[in-house]
Design a protein around this motif. Structure first.
Motif, PDB file in Angstrom:
ATOM      1  N   ILE A 487      -8.350   4.519  13.383  1.00 16.63           N
ATOM      2  CA  ILE A 487      -7.120   4.634  12.571  1.00 16.63           C
ATOM      3  C   ILE A 487      -6.380   3.246  12.688  1.00 16.63           C
ATOM      4  O   ILE A 487      -6.231   3.174  14.232  1.00 16.63           O
ATOM      5  N   THR A 488      -6.020   2.728  12.141  1.00 22.60           N
ATOM      6  CA  THR A 488      -5.427   1.141  12.055  1.00 22.60           C
ATOM      7  C   THR A 488      -4.985   0.874  11.420  1.00 22.60           C
ATOM      8  O   THR A 488      -4.523   1.330  10.574  1.00 22.60           O
ATOM      9  N   HIS A 489      -3.869  -0.405  12.198  1.00 23.86           N
ATOM     10  CA  HIS A 489      -2.539  -1.145  11.393  1.00 23.86           C
ATOM     11  C   HIS A 489      -3.151  -2.758  11.382  1.00 23.86           C
ATOM     12  O   HIS A 489      -2.217  -2.964  10.342  1.00 23.86           O
ATOM     13  N   LEU A 490      -4.449  -2.703  11.770  1.00 25.61           N
ATOM     14  CA  LEU A 490      -4.968  -4.339  10.787  1.00 25.61           C
ATOM     15  C   LEU A 490      -5.849  -4.323   9.434  1.00 25.61           C
ATOM     16  O   LEU A 490      -6.778  -3.267   9.813  1.00 25.61           O
ATOM     17  N   PRO A 491      -5.694  -5.036   8.904  1.00 27.52           N
ATOM     18  CA  PRO A 491      -5.928  -5.482   7.341  1.00 27.52           C
ATOM     19  C   PRO A 491      -7.996  -5.469   8.051  1.00 27.52           C
ATOM     20  O   PRO A 491      -8.406  -5.494   7.176  1.00 27.52           O
ATOM     21  N   GLN A 492      -7.809  -6.600   8.986  1.00 30.60           N
ATOM     22  CA  GLN A 492      -9.146  -7.474   9.164  1.00 30.60           C
ATOM     23  C   GLN A 492     -10.205  -6.284   9.583  1.00 30.60           C
ATOM     24  O   GLN A 492     -11.124  -6.338   9.410  1.00 30.60           O
ATOM     25  N   VAL A 493      -9.146  -4.855  10.089  1.00 30.15           N
ATOM     26  CA  VAL A 493     -10.504  -3.960  10.449  1.00 30.15           C
ATOM     27  C   VAL A 493     -10.842  -3.314   9.688  1.00 30.15           C
ATOM     28  O   VAL A 493     -11.903  -2.630   9.245  1.00 30.15           O
ATOM     29  N   ALA A 494      -9.312  -2.870   8.602  1.00 30.05           N
ATOM     30  CA  ALA A 494      -9.608  -1.610   7.928  1.00 30.05           C
ATOM     31  C   ALA A 494     -10.671  -2.340   6.545  1.00 30.05           C
ATOM     32  O   ALA A 494     -11.213  -1.470   6.042  1.00 30.05           O
TER      33      ALA A 494
END
Length: 550
Positions: A487-494
């Protein structure tokens, strides 16, 4: 792995049905969209307690159902011990009724929450801020070291032998306590036993002695009565023998007249023979009867002794006194033999301690061997996560006390800065640093043991783009051997995920609802672009999103 999740009437969710793949799955959504609701539903599946406030519509029940593929999880033994029906496609269902009561099922068989929690721990590992703090505990740190050291089997052996050792120690304690109490009673029990032994008890003796006492104590009266009986038998005028002899002679004469008188004659003659025996016995008793004051004194003393003993022990028969004597003999014997029993028990404990010490030494040696490897791997990973000066000082030292997992004292120290002092993790690392350390540890563990499905809940919070990119790479690498959610807010991880799910809220008929949907490739571009540049997407944000996905 988690293959599907169904949620009905839970919090802001009316109805949700979603299928998951293996590999790396991403979950995104705006703050407050319902990601915590999704985690809450999963927590119920894992055995968390529920309450009525979880129901969206309090007039109907809430149902949460998850399907897991457990073919590679080696859970048959757990299913057998908990009496679950084993199936490679295992279904877990939780129901919260309008009454507030909760029910749980594994493959349609009802189970209690403690059993469900035990199973849930082996299926999903939800990494939250709370679990990050678990990193600072000795228990978790030992689990990490033991996973690398492959200590699982020998730790089970240690646990088994420790149980035996504790049982022996408990038995020795009971023996020593019994001995302390027995010593207090030993002298008194010995005194009571000696009294009963010296009494030379014989079952049935009391009745015989009482009868003998009556005879000896009334010898003159008995003599008088026997003399009177002798006189009544032998007196020439009125003696029974003389009278009966005369009667016999008379009847003998009658029998010569008719045979019908023979029976009377024979009966009287038999009586006379019997009476003659009585006479001889009375005569012998008279001759043998003598006063014996010495014997009377002996019998009287023995009777008084027996009565005193019966009164003392509150019994009514000699047989009961004999039983008490036997019990006292056992107590005294046990007390006198306790020293030997205690010595034997102490020898058993010493031998068991040698066995335990040997196993604990092996556990210690295994841990010591892998610590340099663990230290090197963690520090290497943390360099890529923006902690170039991170250093660990990990040591295990044998101590005297037997612990649940061996005899080691663990020192797991950390320094985040060059030239800084080493300290405990909870004192030396910030919250963000702890999250990165936990990710590093999980990635190392994934190489050595089969971890369950893992869900990272915003583990990348507060980190920069480059570091988040590296965190995404680590989670992606982990997903090669296990199912990983982030669960993330970061585009690099998504952008790293094999699958991408979006949590969103919408208002229908003035009621807010949460939902979860799987995004296709184009939808992922839009979602990542919005994560990069906000709702007003620029062409550069879209281009950047495509670049990240590629």
């Amino acid at each position: 792995m988690l293959t599907s999740l169904s949620i009905k009437n839970y919090a802001l969710i009316d109805q949700l049905n979603v299928n998951f793949n293996d590999g790396f799955s991403i979950i995104t959504g705006e703050t407050g969209a319902g990601k915590s609701i999704l985690l809450g539903g999963l927590s119920l599946i894992l055995g968390k307690r529920a309450d009525l406030s979880s129901l969206k519509d309090t007039s109907t029940k809430c149902v949460i159902e998850a399907v897991f593929n457990i073919s590679n999880y080696n859970l048959k033994a757990l299913f057998e011990s908990e009496d679950f029906d084993y199936d490679e496609q295992t279904i877990i269902r939780r129901e919260i009724l309008p009454s507030g009561k909760s029910r749980a099922f594994v493959n349609d068989s009802p189970v209690n929450l403690s059993s469900l929690q035990l199973l849930g721990e082996r299926l999903i590992d939800i990494h939250s801020q709370h679990q990050t703090m678990a990193l600072t505990t000795d228990e978790f740190q030992f689990q990490v070291i033991d996973a690398l050291a492959n200590n699982e089997e020998i730790l089970q052996q240690y646990t088994s032998e420790l149980k035996v050792y504790k049982t022996l120690k408990k038995e020795l304690k009971s023996l020593l306590e019994f001995q302390a109490d027995a010593i207090k009673e030993h002298d008194y029990n010995s005194f009571l036993l000696n009294e009963l032994v010296e009494a030379n008890l014989i079952d049935g003796e009391l009745e015989a002695l009482e009868e003998e006492y009556e005879s000896l104590n009334n010898v003159e009266s008995i003599k008088d009565k026997l003399g009177e009986a002798y006189q009544l038998l032998t007196d020439e005028q009125i003696g029974a023998i003389s009278t009966l002899t005369a009667l016999k002679n008379t009847l003998q004469k009658l029998s010569s007249y008719a045979s019908k008188y023979d029976d009377l004659f024979n009966r009287v003659n038999s009586s006379l023979i019997e009476l003659d025996d009585v006479y001889r016995e009375v005569d012998e008793l008279q001759d043998s009867l003598e006063a014996d004051p010495n014997r009377l004194e002996v019998v009287d003393a023995k009777l008084r002794l027996l009565h005193n003993l019966m009164q003392k022990h509150v019994v009514e028969t000699v047989a009961e006194l004999i039983e008490i004597k036997n019990q006292l003999e056992e107590k005294v014997s046990v007390t006198e033999n306790l020293d030997e029993t205690i010595q034997n028990k102490q020898k058993e404990i010493e031998e068991q301690a040698k066995t335990l010490n040997g196993i604990a030494k092996t556990i210690h040696d295994n841990r010591s061997k892998v610590i340099p490897e663990l230290k090197a791997q963690l520090e290497s990973i943390l360099v890529g996560l923006g902690m170039p000066n991170a250093q660990f000082n990990i040591e295990v030292s044998l101590q005297k006390e037997y612990l649940a997992n061996g005899k080691d004292n663990l020192s797991f120290l950390f320094s985040a800065n060059k030239g800084g002092n080493y300290n405990e993790l909870k004192k030396a690392a910030s919250g963000g640093e702890l999250s990165r350390i936990m990710l590093a540890i999980k990635s190392v563990l994934a190489k050595y043991i089969q971890l369950p499905t893992i869900m990272f809940d915003e583990i990348d919070t507060g980190v920069s783009g480059e570091i988040s990119n590296k965190m995404g790479d680590i989670m992606l690498e982990m997903s090669k051997s296990m199912q990983v959610f982030a669960i993330t807010h970061l585009p690099q991880v998504a952008a790293k995920g094999h699958s991408h799910f979006k949590v969103y809220k919408e208002d229908k008929d003035e009621v807010t609802h949460s939902n979860l949907v799987k995004l296709n490739h184009d939808e992922r571009i839009v979602e990542i672009a919005q994560m990069l540049g906000g709702v007003e997407m620029s062409s550069s944000a879209i281009a950047h999103a495509k670049e990240l996905l590629n």
